[in-house]
Design an enzyme around this catalytic site. Sequence first.
Site, PDB file in Angstrom:
ATOM      1  N   ASP A  83      -8.481   8.683 -16.010  1.00 14.59           N
ATOM      2  CA  ASP A  83      -7.502   7.872 -15.278  1.00 14.59           C
ATOM      3  C   ASP A  83      -6.456   7.287 -16.217  1.00 14.59           C
ATOM      4  OD1 ASP A  83      -9.523   6.161 -16.394  1.00 14.59           O
ATOM      5  OD2 ASP A  83      -8.838   4.537 -15.105  1.00 14.59           O
ATOM      6  N   ASP A 143      -2.836   7.692 -23.006  1.00 12.24           N
ATOM      7  CA  ASP A 143      -4.058   6.920 -22.769  1.00 12.24           C
ATOM      8  C   ASP A 143      -4.567   7.296 -21.376  1.00 12.24           C
ATOM      9  OD1 ASP A 143      -6.062   5.027 -22.587  1.00 12.24           O
ATOM     10  OD2 ASP A 143      -4.708   3.319 -22.439  1.00 12.24           O
ATOM     11  N   GLU A 176     -11.784   4.171 -16.148  1.00 10.98           N
ATOM     12  CA  GLU A 176     -11.909   3.329 -17.344  1.00 10.98           C
ATOM     13  C   GLU A 176     -10.898   2.190 -17.323  1.00 10.98           C
ATOM     14  OE1 GLU A 176     -11.031   2.070 -21.558  1.00 10.98           O
ATOM     15  OE2 GLU A 176      -9.712   2.865 -20.012  1.00 10.98           O
ATOM     16  N   HIS A 381       0.368   2.063 -21.646  1.00  7.27           N
ATOM     17  CA  HIS A 381       0.455   1.263 -20.420  1.00  7.27           C
ATOM     18  C   HIS A 381       1.892   0.913 -20.039  1.00  7.27           C
ATOM     19  CE1 HIS A 381      -3.981  -0.255 -20.226  1.00  7.27           C
ATOM     20  NE2 HIS A 381      -3.903   0.946 -20.789  1.00  7.27           N
TER      21      HIS A 381
END
Length: 417
Positions: A83, A143, A176, A381
């Site tokens: 994810d 990520d 996660e 992010h």
Amino acid sequence: MKFPGEVERFLKYVKIDTQSSEESKGCPSTEKQRVFAAMLAEEMRSIGIQNVRISENAFVFGCLPASPGYEECPVLGLIAHMDTALEAPGGCLHPGMVEKYDGSVIPLGQSGKTLDPVLFPELLKFKGHTLITTDGTTLLGADDKAGIAEIMTAAEKLAASEEPHGKICFGFTPDEEIGQGAQYFDIADFGADFAYTVDGGACNEIEYQNFNAASGTFVIQGRSIHPGSAKGLMVNACGIAVEIASMLPADQKPEKTEGKEGFFHLYQMEGDVNSASLKYLVRDHDNTEFERKKALLRDIASVMCRQYGQQTVHLELKDQYHNMEKVIDRYPFLIETAENAVRDSGYDPKIVPIRGGTDGAFLSLRGLPCPNLGTGGRNCHGEYEFISVQEMNAVVQMLLSIVRQFGSLRERNRENR
């Protein structure tokens, strides 16, 4: 330009939207993660990984069996999560490519945003590298799709090689980013004795000291009355939210802390006079300070209820993960192995505390010691995320080095058994 396998995989993976969702109570929290899991399982089989399976909760497991004579090696696990984060859009990605970066400002597509070395001085370390960036409208997803691509490429090289090795287990996990996946990770089914997560950060960074973490949500119930006749009657939920935020230490925020310093992070707020909510992340490396931070949130909720009524403020406080350092300290060879692998890839190893957490923190505390390795990703992010192709290649070499080093442990493992 022909790119190595990990880069080709990465560019393919990031175009698949796999954002998790805090609103869902199930695992996986989004069906699109299940779609990606099926794709990965098919690819794993195609490159020679055996016993590939997808669990009910969309965990993808598989292994390369031990070479003859290497059955006594400790079983190594390599783990990355499927994810991506929620802080920026995650669909319709159009990655950019900068070859032989020269240290200048990098435009991010047509968004008007840029990667400017003045704001991001670390960029200057990548002169001469090929960088993969966002187009300024979405995150990149390094990520942790970079981690998956690097693990898959290492697995493909091992499957095609005649170099002997112990048993290696591969695991790709959902959810996660919302801290809900690892609780469903079946350690016994996975089958590893020790593992590494490959999840974000510089390729030479080794992480095994992470935050204790909790989430805290203040739910505020107000009472709307016309402001002309509100005296003694109105309870302004937005006003109470502002009071709550002002009661937390001003110097304990992510933007004002570093290293092992903890914080309260207000990451979402919404509401009106009738109702409002504040969502916080609570973080601290020290367990005593972590408990004090949670106690402060409870105290604030109690003060607000005494002042405005017992049903006015409700605090939902939930632990997410804890510091894995106390577990990893019992297995120093895991860090020594990682340090050797970083050197083998041409970099100097660096032990850094995680200002966050990984699946490895959950798994370590559940019995599978699991420090974290970097992927080469930066600015995760958000829309300023980027990754170095050269660092991705270094991570693949690191993983192969770790496999070789685990192979050399077979005598030690035979004696322990």
